[in-house]
Design a protein around this motif. Structure first.
Motif, PDB file in Angstrom:
ATOM      1  N   GLY A  75      -9.154   1.310  -9.491  1.00 21.02           N
ATOM      2  CA  GLY A  75      -8.107   1.507  -8.423  1.00 21.02           C
ATOM      3  C   GLY A  75      -7.012   2.392  -9.190  1.00 21.02           C
ATOM      4  O   GLY A  75      -7.362   3.398 -10.161  1.00 21.02           O
ATOM      5  N   MET A  76      -5.910   2.199  -8.741  1.00 14.68           N
ATOM      6  CA  MET A  76      -4.717   3.040  -9.343  1.00 14.68           C
ATOM      7  C   MET A  76      -4.495   3.104 -10.816  1.00 14.68           C
ATOM      8  O   MET A  76      -3.895   3.945 -11.470  1.00 14.68           O
ATOM      9  CB  MET A  76      -3.514   2.875  -8.470  1.00 14.68           C
ATOM     10  N   ASP A  78      -8.453  -0.452  -4.583  1.00 13.09           N
ATOM     11  CA  ASP A  78      -7.630  -1.588  -4.746  1.00 13.09           C
ATOM     12  C   ASP A  78      -7.552  -2.429  -3.717  1.00 13.09           C
ATOM     13  O   ASP A  78      -7.392  -3.863  -3.773  1.00 13.09           O
ATOM     14  CB  ASP A  78      -6.241  -1.023  -5.008  1.00 13.09           C
ATOM     15  N   LEU A 101      -7.006   3.827  -3.778  1.00 15.13           N
ATOM     16  CA  LEU A 101      -6.452   2.795  -3.395  1.00 15.13           C
ATOM     17  C   LEU A 101      -7.343   2.122  -2.320  1.00 15.13           C
ATOM     18  O   LEU A 101      -7.284   0.776  -2.055  1.00 15.13           O
ATOM     19  CB  LEU A 101      -5.119   3.334  -2.542  1.00 15.13           C
ATOM     20  N   THR A 124      -5.967   9.912  -4.102  1.00 18.75           N
ATOM     21  CA  THR A 124      -5.412   8.707  -3.676  1.00 18.75           C
ATOM     22  C   THR A 124      -6.235   7.606  -2.944  1.00 18.75           C
ATOM     23  O   THR A 124      -6.229   6.332  -3.055  1.00 18.75           O
ATOM     24  CB  THR A 124      -4.272   9.186  -3.275  1.00 18.75           C
ATOM     25  N   ASP A 178       0.651   4.206  -2.546  1.00 23.19           N
ATOM     26  CA  ASP A 178       0.201   5.412  -2.199  1.00 23.19           C
ATOM     27  C   ASP A 178       1.027   6.522  -2.383  1.00 23.19           C
ATOM     28  O   ASP A 178       0.745   7.834  -2.932  1.00 23.19           O
ATOM     29  CB  ASP A 178       0.294   5.403  -0.742  1.00 23.19           C
ATOM     30  N   CYS A 196       1.083   7.552  -6.206  1.00 27.41           N
ATOM     31  CA  CYS A 196      -0.293   8.129  -6.500  1.00 27.41           C
ATOM     32  C   CYS A 196      -0.297   9.886  -6.065  1.00 27.41           C
ATOM     33  O   CYS A 196      -0.651  10.690  -6.755  1.00 27.41           O
ATOM     34  CB  CYS A 196      -1.387   7.564  -5.802  1.00 27.41           C
ATOM     35  N   TYR A 239       0.934  -1.212  -0.010  1.00 25.29           N
ATOM     36  CA  TYR A 239      -0.147   0.051  -0.093  1.00 25.29           C
ATOM     37  C   TYR A 239       0.904   1.427   0.165  1.00 25.29           C
ATOM     38  O   TYR A 239       0.534   2.249  -0.584  1.00 25.29           O
ATOM     39  CB  TYR A 239      -0.975  -0.016   1.247  1.00 25.29           C
TER      40      TYR A 239
END
Length: 372
Positions: free
Chosen positions: A51-52, A43, A40, A36, A15, A18, A11
């Protein structure tokens, strides 16, 4: 290129990537943190499509002018229990976060808050915003329209979006969290060959040809994805169709915004959202109500299992289990996404190795390959 190979990252790695990328896009740190967190969370829940991997798509949207970095949501109509917000073509996550915070604030004072948003963009998973209300001890609801992909029952032209709805109510040990599209499947899951009962061709006849369906949606040639329940009333097509309309009403109709069939045209997204927060204390003791729900959910989990099954899930449980797995074992990302992320890092002058070490994705066939 093997687009289906999965790699895993922590993560913290995703993180940091992003956060840095969105600030390179032009957002401040607070805005980047909101966007973000929405991505996430998807995700972590196991919803890679929201997600990302969306980061590259958002960058393309900003480059095209569909998404405006400097836009600020504006309240254009308001009462003690309701509001209409104009997102001015800003990021959907920022408009959504603003609107749900407004709904929650109204619910704390008046018992309920309902906010409808127009002129926005893709806002991620609907469940994120419903969960915001549940964290405040409230019932949360969120929905959005989208580019038309749903063919109404007995029709042959896509007129309604996937139009997901999400509901969240605080409970223990897992909140009740229901988040689902009102189409039988989302556009991002169309792949060859399609199962029976998913899609229709331009004449409104069932088809298994994913490429044709996608092309028809893009060029508005007719056909599209069936409502939840298929294309006949026998299996409940009218129910998915009706639920799609509920999302449309809360988002584009109440806000006087753009309806699904007219979104994503002339360089403008026009996506609309709906939000609601209901204070459980408006019905008595909010804690007791939450406990009552918790007890019922446990009865569901403990009820008799069908042959071959040893577990019944309640809505929101799988997301909690997915989060625990990803915290322990990393977040899975497909190689194709990482190829696009490497391209994006190069374009933004970010050091890909600073985030992902010695990992190298497959080489891209072209800049930002994909359907945006």
């Amino acid at each position: 290129m093997n687009e289906n190979k999965v790699v895993k990252f922590s993560y913290e790695q995703l993180d940091r990537l992003c956060m840095d990328a969105f600030q390179k896009f032009g957002f401040n740190a607070k805005q980047a943190a909101i966007i973000t967190d929405v991505l996430l969370t998807a995700d972590m829940y196991g919803i890679q499509s929201h997600g990302m991997q969306r980061m590259v798509r958002y960058y393309k949207g900003i480059q095209k002018g569909t998404m405006k970095v400097d836009a600020k949501p504006e309240i254009v109509f308001e009462t003690p229990v309701s509001a209409v917000v104009d997102g001015h073509d800003g990021m959907g996550q920022l408009n959504g976060h603003f609107a749900m915070e407004l709904a929650i604030a109204k619910a704390k004072k008046a018992g309920v808050g309902i906010v409808s948003v127009r002129n926005s963009n893709h806002y991620g998973i609907a469940g994120y915003y419903a969960k915001m209300a549940a964290k405040e001890g409230m019932l949360g609801f969120s929905c959005t329209n989208s580019e038309a992909i749903m063919v109404p029952t007995f029709g042959r032209q896509a007129m309604i979006g996937s139009n997901p709805q999400a509901w969240c109510v605080p409970a223990r040990p897992y909140d009740f969290l229901f988040d689902a599209s009102t189409t039988v499947v989302t556009r991002g899951k169309l792949d060859q060959p399609l199962p029976d009962g998913w899609a229709l061709d331009a004449q409104g006849e069932p088809t298994n040809d994913a490429a044709m369906v996608l092309d028809n949606i893009v060029h508005k040639n007719g056909g599209g994805i069936m409502p939840l329940g298929g294309n006949t009333e026998t299996l409940g097509s009218h129910k998915g169709y009706g639920n799609g309309m509920v999302a449309e009403i809360f988002s584009s109709i109440l806000s006087m915004g753009t309806t699904s069939e007219s979104t994503m045209q002339n360089g403008k997204s026009g996506i609309c959202h709906g939000f609601m927060a209901i204070n459980l204390n408006a019905f008595g003791d909010g804690e007791a109500i939450s406990q009552h729900l918790s007890e019922y959910l446990q009865k569901l989990r403990d009820s008799a299992k069908a042959n071959g099954h040893d577990k019944i899930y309640t809505h929101g449980e799988k997301e909690i289990l997915a989060m625990a797995d990803r915290k322990a074992n990393g977040i899975p990302v497909i190689d194709k996404t990482m190829t696009e992320v490497k391209d994006l890092c190069d374009y933004l002058d970010l050091d890909f190795a600073d985030y992902f070490g010695e990992y190298q994705p497959p080489k891209a066939e072209g800049m930002f390959v994909g359907n945006y």
